[in-house]
Design an enzyme around this catalytic site. Structure first.
Site, PDB file in Angstrom:
ATOM      1  N   HIS A   8       8.874 -18.699  10.159  1.00 54.26           N
ATOM      2  CA  HIS A   8       8.174 -19.953   9.856  1.00 54.26           C
ATOM      3  C   HIS A   8       7.078 -20.286  10.874  1.00 54.26           C
ATOM      4  O   HIS A   8       5.999 -20.748  10.514  1.00 54.26           O
ATOM      5  CB  HIS A   8       9.207 -21.087   9.771  1.00 54.26           C
ATOM      6  CG  HIS A   8       8.764 -22.240   8.939  1.00 54.26           C
ATOM      7  ND1 HIS A   8       9.625 -22.960   8.156  1.00 54.26           N
ATOM      8  CD2 HIS A   8       7.548 -22.817   8.766  1.00 54.26           C
ATOM      9  CE1 HIS A   8       8.955 -23.914   7.538  1.00 54.26           C
ATOM     10  NE2 HIS A   8       7.699 -23.856   7.898  1.00 54.26           N
ATOM     11  N   TYR A  15      13.426 -27.246   5.203  1.00 50.42           N
ATOM     12  CA  TYR A  15      13.117 -28.286   4.208  1.00 50.42           C
ATOM     13  C   TYR A  15      14.380 -28.941   3.655  1.00 50.42           C
ATOM     14  O   TYR A  15      14.297 -29.966   2.971  1.00 50.42           O
ATOM     15  CB  TYR A  15      12.304 -27.729   3.018  1.00 50.42           C
ATOM     16  CG  TYR A  15      10.962 -27.131   3.347  1.00 50.42           C
ATOM     17  CD1 TYR A  15      10.387 -27.268   4.611  1.00 50.42           C
ATOM     18  CD2 TYR A  15      10.242 -26.419   2.394  1.00 50.42           C
ATOM     19  CE1 TYR A  15       9.168 -26.702   4.911  1.00 50.42           C
ATOM     20  CE2 TYR A  15       9.014 -25.858   2.687  1.00 50.42           C
ATOM     21  CZ  TYR A  15       8.484 -25.991   3.948  1.00 50.42           C
ATOM     22  OH  TYR A  15       7.267 -25.427   4.235  1.00 50.42           O
TER      23      TYR A  15
HETATM   24  N1  LIG Z   1       4.509 -22.596   6.607  1.00 46.08           N
HETATM   25  C1  LIG Z   1       4.393 -23.831   7.047  1.00 46.08           C
HETATM   26  O1  LIG Z   1       4.480 -24.122   8.258  1.00 46.08           O
HETATM   27  C2  LIG Z   1       4.111 -24.930   6.067  1.00 46.08           C
HETATM   28  C3  LIG Z   1       3.650 -26.166   6.533  1.00 46.08           C
HETATM   29  C4  LIG Z   1       3.373 -27.162   5.601  1.00 46.08           C
HETATM   30  C5  LIG Z   1       3.573 -26.903   4.248  1.00 46.08           C
HETATM   31  N2  LIG Z   1       4.050 -25.702   3.811  1.00 46.08           N
HETATM   32  C6  LIG Z   1       4.272 -25.432   2.371  1.00 46.08           C
HETATM   33  O2  LIG Z   1       3.073 -25.691   1.672  1.00 46.08           O
HETATM   34  C7  LIG Z   1       3.305 -26.651   0.648  1.00 46.08           C
HETATM   35  C8  LIG Z   1       2.073 -27.486   0.382  1.00 46.08           C
HETATM   36  O3  LIG Z   1       1.670 -28.203   1.525  1.00 46.08           O
HETATM   37  P1  LIG Z   1       1.915 -29.761   1.705  1.00 46.08           P
HETATM   38  O4  LIG Z   1       3.073 -30.164   0.902  1.00 46.08           O
HETATM   39  O5  LIG Z   1       1.968 -30.013   3.152  1.00 46.08           O
HETATM   40  O6  LIG Z   1       0.572 -30.445   1.207  1.00 46.08           O
HETATM   41  P2  LIG Z   1      -0.342 -30.376  -0.108  1.00 46.08           P
HETATM   42  O7  LIG Z   1       0.268 -29.532  -1.159  1.00 46.08           O
HETATM   43  O8  LIG Z   1      -1.737 -30.067   0.336  1.00 46.08           O
HETATM   44  O9  LIG Z   1      -0.369 -31.903  -0.573  1.00 46.08           O
HETATM   45  C9  LIG Z   1       0.742 -32.546  -1.093  1.00 46.08           C
HETATM   46  C10 LIG Z   1       0.341 -34.009  -1.306  1.00 46.08           C
HETATM   47  O10 LIG Z   1      -0.697 -34.087  -2.288  1.00 46.08           O
HETATM   48  C11 LIG Z   1      -0.325 -34.988  -3.336  1.00 46.08           C
HETATM   49  N3  LIG Z   1      -0.805 -34.398  -4.609  1.00 46.08           N
HETATM   50  C12 LIG Z   1      -0.346 -33.302  -5.247  1.00 46.08           C
HETATM   51  N4  LIG Z   1      -1.057 -33.050  -6.358  1.00 46.08           N
HETATM   52  C13 LIG Z   1      -1.985 -34.024  -6.451  1.00 46.08           C
HETATM   53  C14 LIG Z   1      -3.014 -34.298  -7.375  1.00 46.08           C
HETATM   54  N5  LIG Z   1      -3.208 -33.540  -8.440  1.00 46.08           N
HETATM   55  N6  LIG Z   1      -3.795 -35.387  -7.147  1.00 46.08           N
HETATM   56  C15 LIG Z   1      -3.601 -36.178  -6.064  1.00 46.08           C
HETATM   57  N7  LIG Z   1      -2.648 -35.958  -5.135  1.00 46.08           N
HETATM   58  C16 LIG Z   1      -1.840 -34.885  -5.323  1.00 46.08           C
HETATM   59  C17 LIG Z   1       1.185 -35.056  -3.292  1.00 46.08           C
HETATM   60  O11 LIG Z   1       1.617 -36.341  -3.684  1.00 46.08           O
HETATM   61  P3  LIG Z   1       2.577 -36.573  -4.947  1.00 46.08           P
HETATM   62  O12 LIG Z   1       3.900 -35.983  -4.606  1.00 46.08           O
HETATM   63  O13 LIG Z   1       2.574 -38.059  -5.048  1.00 46.08           O
HETATM   64  O14 LIG Z   1       1.901 -35.896  -6.114  1.00 46.08           O
HETATM   65  C18 LIG Z   1       1.483 -34.854  -1.808  1.00 46.08           C
HETATM   66  O15 LIG Z   1       1.412 -36.085  -1.116  1.00 46.08           O
HETATM   67  C19 LIG Z   1       4.510 -27.439   1.191  1.00 46.08           C
HETATM   68  O16 LIG Z   1       5.109 -28.251   0.210  1.00 46.08           O
HETATM   69  C20 LIG Z   1       5.339 -26.312   1.725  1.00 46.08           C
HETATM   70  O17 LIG Z   1       6.015 -25.641   0.666  1.00 46.08           O
HETATM   71  C21 LIG Z   1       4.298 -24.717   4.715  1.00 46.08           C
END
Ligand SMILES: NC(=O)c1ccc[n+]([C@@H]2O[C@H](COP(=O)([O-])OP(=O)(O)OC[C@H]3O[C@@H](n4cnc5c(N)ncnc54)[C@H](OP(=O)(O)O)[C@@H]3O)[C@@H](O)[C@H]2O)c1
Length: 280
Positions: free
Chosen positions: A111, A53
């Protein structure tokens, strides 16, 4: 949730993992440090980062600036598969800690699986990192049921979790059942389907009945099953919304209705980039 309350947690093989964490993928630099700091001030006690990241330095900055005791925060980072060779994995883990300005992380994950390097060798290196005191707990991410079982055969070290894509639009029942069978926690990434749950009619309707948003209902649906959630937001005002999920409960009927949104092909993440195996 407020800073005065303790975040509920799940226990898995000796690890106490706060049910709510802050995802940090795509957050960088000062903006990342600021969101991390604000989240901790609001009561978040779990941060999720990864070497890939490119934000461990900023996550560390936010953590140190928050004034919250290090021992009260559960910090996870992840090693990228190109660094799984023994020797390299240990070196990479040390580099993560330097960037985070920490002496240990609470959880260190592989990962993604890497079929090019024998899993037993990688797990041996991961176990040494733990024994050297660099990680309190170790675990997996993006491992299929078969690969979880291969990993458990290949090490005697407790593997405390599988971090996987998990939200109401994706059927992960087999993988969740496998984690439960093996006493591992499920950590849901993309728990709000990258924001898409906001527009779902069922989640919005259930939310209206509780005075909650569709996003809050989605997160509640997961934590009510003891699935850890790590929603990401770049917006300070959304941090509080995403955290206010422990002051209401969904009925059995509501849980069942939300479960019916799941699709076998509801995956958002493109697996093609890594050439990884398909799920089951
Ligand atoms: N292990 C892996 O391979 C892997 C893969 C993917 C992700 N991850 C981890 O999991 C975390 C979460 O997954 P993700 O970031 O992919 O997706 P997510 O948390 O499902 O969604 C994030 C998105 O949702 C929006 N959002 C957040 N809160 C909101 C709300 N209350 N209302 C409306 N929209 C909202 C955010 O936009 P804004 O910023 O505009 O609020 C952002 O665009 C990652 O950040 C990472 O730490 C791990």
């Amino acid at each position: 949730m407020s800073a005065n309350e303790t975040t509920p947690f799940v226990e898995a093989k000796g690890a106490r993992i706060p049910l709510l964490g802050l995802g940090t993928w795509q957050l960088r630099g000062r903006a990342c440090a600021r969101v991390v700091q604000q989240a901790l001030r609001l009561g978040y006690r779990h941060l999720d980062t990864a070497e890939i990241y490119d934000n461990e330095r900023a996550v560390g900055e936010g953590l140190h600036a928050s004034g919250v005791n290090r021992s009260d925060v559960f910090v996870t980072t992840k090693i990228w598969p190109s660094h799984f060779a023994p020797g390299e994995l240990e070196r990479t883990a040390r580099e993560c800690l330097v960037r985070l300005r920490l002496s240990e992380v609470d959880l260190l994950l592989l990962h993604w699986p890497n079929p090019q390097i024998p899993l037993a060798e990688t797990l041996g290196a991961l176990g040494r990192v733990k024994h050297d005191g660099l990680a309190r707990h170790i675990g997996l991410s993006n491992f299929t049921v078969a690969l979880i079982e291969e990993a458990l055969q290949a090490t005697t070290e407790p593997l405390v979790c599988d971090q996987i894509e998990c939200h109401p639009f994706l059927d992960q029942s087999k993988l969740i059942a496998a984690c439960r069978r093996h006493g591992m926690a499920v950590i849901a990434y993309a728990p709000i389907a990258r924001g898409a749950v906001r527009d779902d009619d069922v989640l919005a309707r259930v939310g209206a009945a509780h005075g909650k948003s569709a996003v809050q209902v989605c997160l509640r649906f997961l934590v009510q099953q003891d699935i850890v959630v790590i929603p990401r937001t770049s917006k300070v005002e959304r941090l509080a919304e995403n955290a206010a999920i422990f002051d209401f409960a969904l009925s059995e009927q509501e849980m069942a209705e939300i479960s019916r949104l799941a699709q076998r092909d509801g995956r958002l993440l493109d697996w093609a980039f890594s050439g990884q195996p398909k799920w089951d």
